[in-house]
Design an enzyme around this catalytic site. Structure first.
Site, short mmCIF file in Angstrom:
data_model
loop_
_atom_site.label_atom_id
_atom_site.label_comp_id
_atom_site.label_asym_id
_atom_site.label_seq_id
_atom_site.Cartn_x
_atom_site.Cartn_y
_atom_site.Cartn_z
NE ARG A 136 -2.29 -8.01 19.87
CZ ARG A 136 -1.66 -6.84 19.94
NH1 ARG A 136 -1.79 -6.09 21.02
NH2 ARG A 136 -0.92 -6.41 18.95
CD GLU A 151 -1.18 -0.02 3.72
OE1 GLU A 151 -2.30 -0.52 3.52
OE2 GLU A 151 -0.79 0.37 4.84
CG HIS A 200 7.61 -0.77 10.49
ND1 HIS A 200 7.25 0.40 9.84
CD2 HIS A 200 8.55 -1.35 9.69
CE1 HIS A 200 7.92 0.50 8.71
NE2 HIS A 200 8.72 -0.54 8.60
#
Length: 695
Positions: free
Chosen positions: A303, A211, A246
């Site tokens: 979560r 992307e 990241h």
């Protein structure tokens, strides 16, 4: 700004068996999240059960639990990722519920189904919701149908220069694994292969998609909490833009500087995402916000997030307690409480940011992060969530995070200031950490002005890891304190020794030498010789240290007057296991001052009089920079091959991160000792490159 809370659905709760009642919970995890869940479980009157691998047999989460069950082995694939063993452990220990924490099996729909099939309560979202969001590509299709804004995917096979830069992402999993930024089309194929290989190794699924990579975008997320009766809360925003590889480093709530309209749009999109999959429990919807304020859906984490404490602080909630209550069938109030104040969290990692974020291993000789009590009527200003204590080992098998340190205050500036002070005053010995980077990041002008984006470390890491201008003098003072403390008579020494003070030789200076980790002007390890003159009438005085006067000396504390300012140095010696009189390492901490606000901590190694002539390696040796597993070797690589400087030769995996080992020079590979799957120790010889002769 009032948070968004959805209107409760009028749909009735499905008929069936009565809501479950939980009396005992097994946490299918380790480290700080297991300890954190146990804390709430105890407050709710629940019994607690831990599971542990062999390296974790005496870990803090095991010591904190009422009972523990061994999972034989060390690697996650053999232990914490073995859902069948975890369920067997829960049944054997008599637990009636399983909390997955985060990571490991927390987003595994099959594991959730197996927990329920075993008659246990699953403290998490429905398996179908986990499955729907498990693949980022499938999740985006669901979000598009729900009207949530998305970045359009790019087909890598048809990518053009106009599509650059691209972000490659693993369709499964998270934590930064399988992610690559591509800025050159010529690198796209190799980066796709590398991302797919890492994703397959980490998640068992090599699917990768591409992307557009948004330059200077912000990572903003919304905490959601849903019950089984149709109510979905949007519990404000968090900014998690400061990331390395990241993976998040500093998080805060609320995300600063967002316009009200954008904040409302994010809340509404997060609620829509939760409703699209009939969500129940705690979850997080993550967005990328462009520099011009356009939000795009990234993923939904089904979560509890690592950074949930900042939301808890701002809303005055215990999200884990609410997870338990929702799992027992309780209904949430129609709207959440109003938020107040600001919270900032810093992740303390055992890693060296200046060395490509290299993970560190060892034993925590000291691990103390001060958490002073808050002044009434404010809530606790400092919170420390950790899975470690003094004396605990930091191994290679698991994540490098030692602790999360959270500061809460009425304003962002006050919270940041409290966090900086706490991190600076912490004493952490035995393992190198990112503490100084955290302090420098929190005090960086761009951070204090809330100009945040995911490229922060890409632009500023070099400056943030440069040695301080006075690093040489600071190291020299630390060495002086270590030498003086080592020579000081102990408090329980015979009276004659204490009155006589410091040796009988008065005419010549005494000396001790140390090698100070990172003590040189360029951050290298540097030797320092300390010379001092003993005195019968008072403490010794330093030689060749202008502007420095010794005020008091004890074996663990030294007071020096430096340029007219009294400074206190805390000294701790790590004994040598060989039984030698000299310490193996010496740790020196100095309290921050207005002139020196950054952490001032040094690790020193006494320099022996004679060096070991065998302490050498052949020229061109590639040594393992950390303990780890060899997970990849360059295709076809073999002794005799010609290699170039900087060429990746093999990859080590340690603490859930891959590290490239590159050729130190251009030349010939004369030896390759590493093999695929080999476990190697720190300093192990991996390969040898004979440098080609210079013309």
């Amino acid at each position: 700004m009032t948070t968004t809370a959805s209107t409760p659905s009028t749909a009735p709760t499905p008929a069936g068996s009565p809501p479950p009642s939980i009396t005992s919970v097994l946490v299918a995890n380790r480290g700080e999240i297991a300890v954190r869940v146990f804390r709430t479980a105890r407050a709710l009157g629940l019994a607690t059960v831990a599971v542990h691998s062999d390296p974790d047999a005496d870990a803090l989460h095991v010591r904190e639990a009422d009972a523990a069950v061994r999972l034989p082995g060390a690697a996650p694939a053999d232990t914490y990722l073995r859902g069948d063993l975890v369920i067997e452990a829960a049944l054997a220990a008599g637990a009636d519920a399983v909390h997955p924490g985060y990571g490991f099996l927390s987003e595994n729909a099959d594991f959730a189904r197996d927990v329920l099939a075993a008659g246990l309560v699953w403290i998490g979202p429905p398996p179908a919701a986990i499955e729907a969001m498990a693949s980022k590509t499938r999740a985006k299709e669901l979000m598009r149908a729900a009207g949530v804004p998305l970045l359009e995917p790019v087909d890598p096979t048809g990518a053009t220069p106009g599509d650059l830069p691209l972000l490659l992402k693993a369709a499964a999993g998270g934590g930064g694994r399988g992610m690559r930024v591509v800025r050159d089309l010529h690198e796209l194929k190799s980066e796709l292969d590398a991302a797919a290989a890492e994703a397959r190794s980490a998640f068992g699924d090599g699917e990768v998609f591409a992307e557009p990579y948004v330059e200077r975008g912000r990572h903003v997320e919304v905490q959601v909490l849903a019950d089984g009766h149709g109510t979905v809360w949007a519990l404000g925003t968090r900014d998690c833009s400061l990331q390395r590889r990241h993976q998040k480093v500093i998080e805060e709530a609320p995300a600063p500087g967002l316009p009200d309209a954008l904040r409302t749009a994010l809340h509404e999109a997060a609620v829509a995402a939760a409703r699209a999959v009939a969500y129940r429990g705690a979850g997080t919807v993550e967005f990328l916000v462009t520099a011009d304020g356009r939000p795009y859906f990234l993923e939904m984490n089904t979560r509890l997030q690592v950074e949930h404490p900042v939301t808890e602080a701002v809303f005055g909630l215990d999200l884990v307690a609410l997870q338990f209550r929702v799992a027992e069938g309780a209904a949430l109030p129609p709207t959440p409480p109003e938020p107040a104040g600001h919270a900032v969290e810093a992740r303390l990692y055992a890693e060296d940011p200046a060395q490509d974020w290299r993970p560190q291993t060892g034993t925590l000789a000291t691990f103390h992060v001060p958490a002073p009590p808050a002044l009434p009527p404010a809530p606790a200003a400092i919170r420390v969530d950790t899975g470690y204590a003094d004396g605990d080992p930091v191994g290679v098998h698991y994540d490098a995070m030692l602790a999360k340190v959270i500061a809460y205050a009425p304003t962002r500036a006050e919270a940041v200031r409290a966090l900086v002070r706490t991190l600076s005053a912490a004493r952490i010995h035995g393992v190198a950490t990112n503490r100084e980077l955290l302090v420098r990041s929190l005090t960086h002008p761009q951070f204090t002005a809330a100009r945040l984006d995911t490229g922060f470390y890409e632009r500023h890491l070099g400056a943030l890891t440069e040695p301080a201008p006075d690093a040489g003098r600071a190291a020299s003072l630390a060495a002086a304190a270590a030498a003086l403390a080592a020579a000081a008579p102990a408090a329980d020494a015979p009276l004659a020794a204490r009155l006589g003070g410091w040796r009988n030789v008065r005419s010549a200076p005494q000396s001790r030498s140390y090698r100070v980790s990172g003590g040189g002007p360029d951050g290298t390890d540097t030797p320092y010789e300390v010379r001092y003159l003993p005195s019968r009438s008072g403490p010794p005085q330093l030689v060749d240290q202008p502007g420095v006067r010794v005020l008091a000396v004890e074996p663990h504390r030294v007071a020096l007057e430096v340029d007219g300012v009294r400074r206190l140095f805390h000294v701790k010696q790590k004994s040598n296991n060989s039984g030698a009189a000299e310490a193996e390492e010496v740790y020196v901490d100095t309290a921050p001052t207005p002139a020196h606000p950054a952490p001032n901590a040094h690790t020193l190694v006494p320099v022996p009089r004679f060096t070991d002539p065998q302490d050498r390696t052949p020229p061109g040796s590639l040594l393992a920079p950390m303990p780890g597993t060899v997970v990849r070797i360059a295709e076809g690589l073999a002794p005799g091959d010609t290699v170039t400087a900087g060429q990746p030769l093999l990859w080590l995996e340690a603490m859930k991160m891959e590290h490239r080992i590159v050729s130190p020079a251009s030349g010939t590979l004369t030896a390759l000792h590493a093999g695929l799957g080999h476990q190697v120790e720190f300093g192990a010889l991996l390969a040898v490159v004979q440098e080609e002769p210079q013309p």
